[in-house]
Design a protein around this motif. Structure first.
Motif, PDB file in Angstrom:
ATOM      1  N   ASP A  34     -13.030  47.032  44.610  1.00  0.00           N
ATOM      2  CA  ASP A  34     -13.652  48.350  44.606  1.00  0.00           C
ATOM      3  C   ASP A  34     -14.858  48.342  43.662  1.00  0.00           C
ATOM      4  OD1 ASP A  34     -12.783  48.874  41.907  1.00  0.00           O
ATOM      5  OD2 ASP A  34     -10.843  49.529  42.696  1.00  0.00           O
ATOM      6  N   SER A  35     -15.664  49.385  43.750  1.00  0.00           N
ATOM      7  CA  SER A  35     -16.929  49.411  43.016  1.00  0.00           C
ATOM      8  C   SER A  35     -16.713  49.384  41.500  1.00  0.00           C
ATOM      9  CB  SER A  35     -17.740  50.650  43.405  1.00  0.00           C
ATOM     10  OG  SER A  35     -18.124  50.581  44.757  1.00  0.00           O
ATOM     11  N   GLU A  36     -15.715  50.106  41.021  1.00  0.00           N
ATOM     12  CA  GLU A  36     -15.455  50.131  39.584  1.00  0.00           C
ATOM     13  C   GLU A  36     -15.099  48.743  39.069  1.00  0.00           C
ATOM     14  OE1 GLU A  36     -12.566  52.458  36.347  1.00  0.00           O
ATOM     15  OE2 GLU A  36     -12.541  53.015  38.475  1.00  0.00           O
ATOM     16  N   GLU A  37     -14.267  48.035  39.819  1.00  0.00           N
ATOM     17  CA  GLU A  37     -13.881  46.682  39.412  1.00  0.00           C
ATOM     18  C   GLU A  37     -15.096  45.759  39.377  1.00  0.00           C
ATOM     19  OE1 GLU A  37     -10.992  43.024  41.003  1.00  0.00           O
ATOM     20  OE2 GLU A  37     -11.399  44.766  42.282  1.00  0.00           O
ATOM     21  N   ILE A  38     -15.931  45.850  40.411  1.00  0.00           N
ATOM     22  CA  ILE A  38     -17.082  44.958  40.497  1.00  0.00           C
ATOM     23  C   ILE A  38     -18.102  45.271  39.404  1.00  0.00           C
ATOM     24  CG2 ILE A  38     -19.035  44.277  41.942  1.00  0.00           C
ATOM     25  CD1 ILE A  38     -16.148  43.233  42.752  1.00  0.00           C
ATOM     26  N   LEU A  39     -18.338  46.556  39.139  1.00  0.00           N
ATOM     27  CA  LEU A  39     -19.265  46.908  38.075  1.00  0.00           C
ATOM     28  C   LEU A  39     -18.793  46.378  36.717  1.00  0.00           C
ATOM     29  CD1 LEU A  39     -20.235  50.556  39.103  1.00  0.00           C
ATOM     30  CD2 LEU A  39     -21.762  48.560  38.996  1.00  0.00           C
ATOM     31  N   GLY A  40     -17.487  46.256  36.575  1.00  0.00           N
ATOM     32  CA  GLY A  40     -16.944  45.696  35.337  1.00  0.00           C
ATOM     33  C   GLY A  40     -17.243  44.220  35.166  1.00  0.00           C
ATOM     34  N   LYS A  41     -17.617  43.545  36.228  1.00  0.00           N
ATOM     35  CA  LYS A  41     -17.957  42.124  36.156  1.00  0.00           C
ATOM     36  C   LYS A  41     -19.424  41.898  35.807  1.00  0.00           C
ATOM     37  CE  LYS A  41     -13.883  40.708  37.670  1.00  0.00           C
ATOM     38  NZ  LYS A  41     -12.953  39.896  36.823  1.00  0.00           N
ATOM     39  N   THR A  42     -20.250  42.919  35.922  1.00  0.00           N
ATOM     40  CA  THR A  42     -21.688  42.756  35.773  1.00  0.00           C
ATOM     41  C   THR A  42     -22.111  42.739  34.304  1.00  0.00           C
ATOM     42  OG1 THR A  42     -22.137  45.123  35.885  1.00  0.00           O
ATOM     43  CG2 THR A  42     -22.057  43.928  37.972  1.00  0.00           C
ATOM     44  N   ASP A  43     -23.301  42.204  34.068  1.00  0.00           N
ATOM     45  CA  ASP A  43     -23.917  42.302  32.754  1.00  0.00           C
ATOM     46  C   ASP A  43     -25.367  42.728  32.923  1.00  0.00           C
ATOM     47  OD1 ASP A  43     -25.262  39.981  33.539  1.00  0.00           O
ATOM     48  OD2 ASP A  43     -23.878  38.663  32.463  1.00  0.00           O
ATOM     49  N   TRP A  44     -26.154  42.642  31.864  1.00  0.00           N
ATOM     50  CA  TRP A  44     -27.503  43.220  31.859  1.00  0.00           C
ATOM     51  C   TRP A  44     -28.434  42.617  32.905  1.00  0.00           C
ATOM     52  CZ3 TRP A  44     -31.705  40.109  30.901  1.00  0.00           C
ATOM     53  CH2 TRP A  44     -31.432  38.848  30.357  1.00  0.00           C
ATOM     54  N   ASP A  45     -28.218  41.335  33.288  1.00  0.00           N
ATOM     55  CA  ASP A  45     -29.156  40.714  34.229  1.00  0.00           C
ATOM     56  C   ASP A  45     -28.599  40.613  35.647  1.00  0.00           C
ATOM     57  OD1 ASP A  45     -27.284  38.776  33.730  1.00  0.00           O
ATOM     58  OD2 ASP A  45     -28.726  37.136  33.473  1.00  0.00           O
ATOM     59  N   THR A  46     -27.464  41.257  35.925  1.00  0.00           N
ATOM     60  CA  THR A  46     -26.930  41.269  37.291  1.00  0.00           C
ATOM     61  C   THR A  46     -27.747  42.225  38.155  1.00  0.00           C
ATOM     62  OG1 THR A  46     -24.672  40.835  36.504  1.00  0.00           O
ATOM     63  CG2 THR A  46     -24.912  41.745  38.722  1.00  0.00           C
ATOM     64  N   GLU A  47     -28.178  41.738  39.298  1.00  0.00           N
ATOM     65  CA  GLU A  47     -28.839  42.624  40.257  1.00  0.00           C
ATOM     66  C   GLU A  47     -27.766  43.423  40.986  1.00  0.00           C
ATOM     67  OE1 GLU A  47     -31.877  42.566  44.123  1.00  0.00           O
ATOM     68  OE2 GLU A  47     -31.233  40.674  43.188  1.00  0.00           O
ATOM     69  N   ILE A  48     -27.930  44.743  41.034  1.00  0.00           N
ATOM     70  CA  ILE A  48     -26.946  45.618  41.667  1.00  0.00           C
ATOM     71  C   ILE A  48     -27.580  46.307  42.856  1.00  0.00           C
ATOM     72  CG2 ILE A  48     -25.435  47.608  41.368  1.00  0.00           C
ATOM     73  CD1 ILE A  48     -25.274  46.898  38.384  1.00  0.00           C
ATOM     74  N   ILE A  49     -26.937  46.193  44.012  1.00  0.00           N
ATOM     75  CA  ILE A  49     -27.391  46.864  45.227  1.00  0.00           C
ATOM     76  C   ILE A  49     -26.366  47.933  45.588  1.00  0.00           C
ATOM     77  CG2 ILE A  49     -27.882  46.620  47.699  1.00  0.00           C
ATOM     78  CD1 ILE A  49     -28.804  43.776  47.150  1.00  0.00           C
TER      79      ILE A  49
END
Length: 542
Positions: A34-49
């Motif tokens: 889910d989106s919340e889980e995936i956003l938790g994997k990101t950091d400052w340089d992750t491109e988010i679509i």
């Protein structure tokens, strides 16, 4: 480390299973959830679509096409939509006037279909028709299938053909009443005509690849299995070298797998001794050496597909055998001894039966470890399908062919045999490994056209109302699976390509329409808003 996250999407995992978001690192899918889980994997340089609710499917993989011919076709006179011989002639004359430098040594096009002519005679154009275009330069017009080719008198003269000419095996030369060639050639005889026009240069081929690649990616293809070697004027060795150069220079965005065409044991031995043994493929997930591609027959539209019974609308005609059984058996053994997969163009039931026999002689019984396949596999009965299943032979289908063929097949082979042909659903249900492609430029390489025809079994006008033998319609999920994981299986890649799941290549499409809920006929017009290959955004719709 490069990372990409897709959130707020409708992400297709497999039948009846969807997720919301995907996290990608270094071109590989790491997490689906889910989106919340995936956003938790990101950091400052992750491109988010932010997909904003749009549908996401795996990147589509054309299991059989001719990429370089798509590209060169974009640089030639367009004849696919002409409605008469007169229009063909006029369009070619206008093209010559507008492009004198391109035509100074000859004019070539592939695309006309005489069955779709709406004015004048519905027939293959002959030398007299093409002489109206020019008598000074060679003029060659190939039918849309590529298995019937017309030329003007200049070509016949340049080849030194005289009355009664039947100089080559693996095809036919149609003769006029006095025995002089009519200008209509089939199969390998038609291929001989090309020697009268100077071939494209390496620079032309690179330009053609670039044009075709841009188009294919914009339509949702992320992988192609393409028969360019053996079909390109550069010749085998030069074509291999050119494709290597394209990928070595970083110009190749699509994942590319060679399908290598030969027409004789001598050509095959050369391939085995050179590229097969010595070719360097450092990143086979990007550029790979694939199967031997052979031809057993021609096309249904050109009445050169090899049938077990004569054409009902052309009595006495059983089609054309492109390669004899003896020669086919020889080449199959050579390839199998080298550990090489074999895929063979076989459209008519006669050709399919003969190819099953040839494959069985080289061990394709039950297991078929080299995954030998039949390309097209159009005219079948239940017994042939059962033999294909029992031998574990793969089928490379082109459902888009139905747009035209559903109008032609019954007059040619009858209703009973037609009812068991183009058996997309039956083959799947039997457990046969199926993959989808377009044979482009025979048809547009747009995969959504193909999916639409597989799901509806209707032409582009929405006919017939209930579909052509609708029991053979597949679901949207089944069509996508055959275009993704099915095509991956065809190239031994099913463990890392064709699904949106952890560990798989991050090839995927964000669609402009929900393909799972729209009217099935609207699938024809679906396009990607974005195309992602290896975690890289390679296309974004304006």
């Amino acid at each position: 480390m490069d990372s990409l996250a897709l959130i707020n999407g409708k992400v297709y995992i497999e039948k009846d299973k969807f997720a919301e978001a995907v996290y990608i690192e270094d071109g590989i899918i790491k997490v689906v959830g889910d989106s919340e889980e995936i956003l938790g994997k990101t950091d400052w340089d992750t491109e988010i679509i932010d997909c904003a609710g749009r549908t996401v499917i795996p990147g589509l993989n054309d299991s059989h096409m001719h990429m370089l011919m798509v590209g060169t076709g974009l640089m030639e006179v367009k004849t696919s939509d002409v409605t008469s011989i007169d229009e063909l002639v006029d369009r070619c004359k206008k093209y010559m006037e507008d492009n004198p430098e391109l035509c100074k040594n000859g004019l070539y096009s592939m695309g006309f279909n005489q069955d779709l002519f709406t004015e004048g005679e519905k027939r293959i154009p002959n030398r007299h028709d093409l002489d109206r275009i020019s008598t000074d330069i060679p003029v060659i017009m190939a039918r849309v299938c590529g298995h019937v080719t017309s030329c003007n008198t200049k070509v016949i003269e340049m080849l030194g053909l005289e009355k009664g000419a039947q100089p080559w095996d693996g095809g036919t030369v149609e003769l006029e009443e006095d025995g002089y060639p009519s200008g209509i050639f089939t199969e390998q005889c038609g291929e001989r005509l090309h020697q009268t026009i100077p071939p494209h240069t390496k620079e032309d081929i690179i330009k053609a690849f670039t044009k075709a690649q841009e188009y294919a990616i914009s339509r949702g293809l992320t992988s192609i299995q393409t028969n360019d070697v053996g079909q390109c004027e550069l010749g085998m060795d030069a074509t291999f070298a050119t494709i290597h150069e394209i990928y070595d220079r970083g110009m190749g965005k699509l994942r590319y797998r060679h399908q290598v065409c030969v027409s004789s044991p001598e050509e095959l031995q050369h391939f085995i001794d050179t590229e097969w043994k010595n070719g360097k493929y450092e990143d086979p997930r990007r550029l790979a050496l694939g199967p031997l591609k052979l031809f057993k027959d021609g096309s249904l539209g050109g009445r050169t597909a090899l049938l077990r019974h004569e054409y009902l609308d052309d009595p006495g005609n059983f089609g054309v055998e492109s390669i004899s059984d003896e020669c086919m058996d020889t080449m199959c053994k050579m390839a199998a001894d080298a550990g090489m997969q074999i895929i063979t163009h076989s459209i008519g039931d006669g050709a399919i039966e003969k190819m099953i026999n040839s494959y069985e002689k080289v061990g394709a019984t039950g297991v078929n470890p080299l995954r030998h396949a039949i390309v097209h596999c159009q005219i079948t009965d239940k017994e042939l399908l059962q033999r294909i299943k029992d031998d574990n032979i793969l089928i490379f289908y082109q459902p888009v062919f139905l747009d035209y063929d559903l109008h032609a097949v019954i007059p040619r082979v009858g209703r009973e045999l037609s009812s068991t042909s183009y058996a997309f659903k039956s083959a799947r249900d039997m457990g046969i490994h199926c993959s989808y492609g377009t044979d482009s430029p025979v048809e547009d390489c747009n995969p959504f056209h193909c999916i639409c025809h597989a799901v509806t079994r209707k032409d582009t006008n929405g006919e017939p109302y209930f579909g052509f033998f609708p029991a053979e319609c597949v679901s949207v999920e089944e069509a996508i699976d055959d275009y993704t994981i099915g095509s991956a299986y065809a190239e031994f890649a099913e463990n890392f390509k064709g699904r949106i799941k952890p560990g798989y290549l991050a090839d995927m499409l964000i669609l402009d329409t929900d393909i799972f809920s729209c009217d099935p006929l609207e699938i024809y017009d679906v396009l990607p808003d974005m195309t992602i290959i290896g975690g890289e955004l390679v296309y974004k719709k304006n």
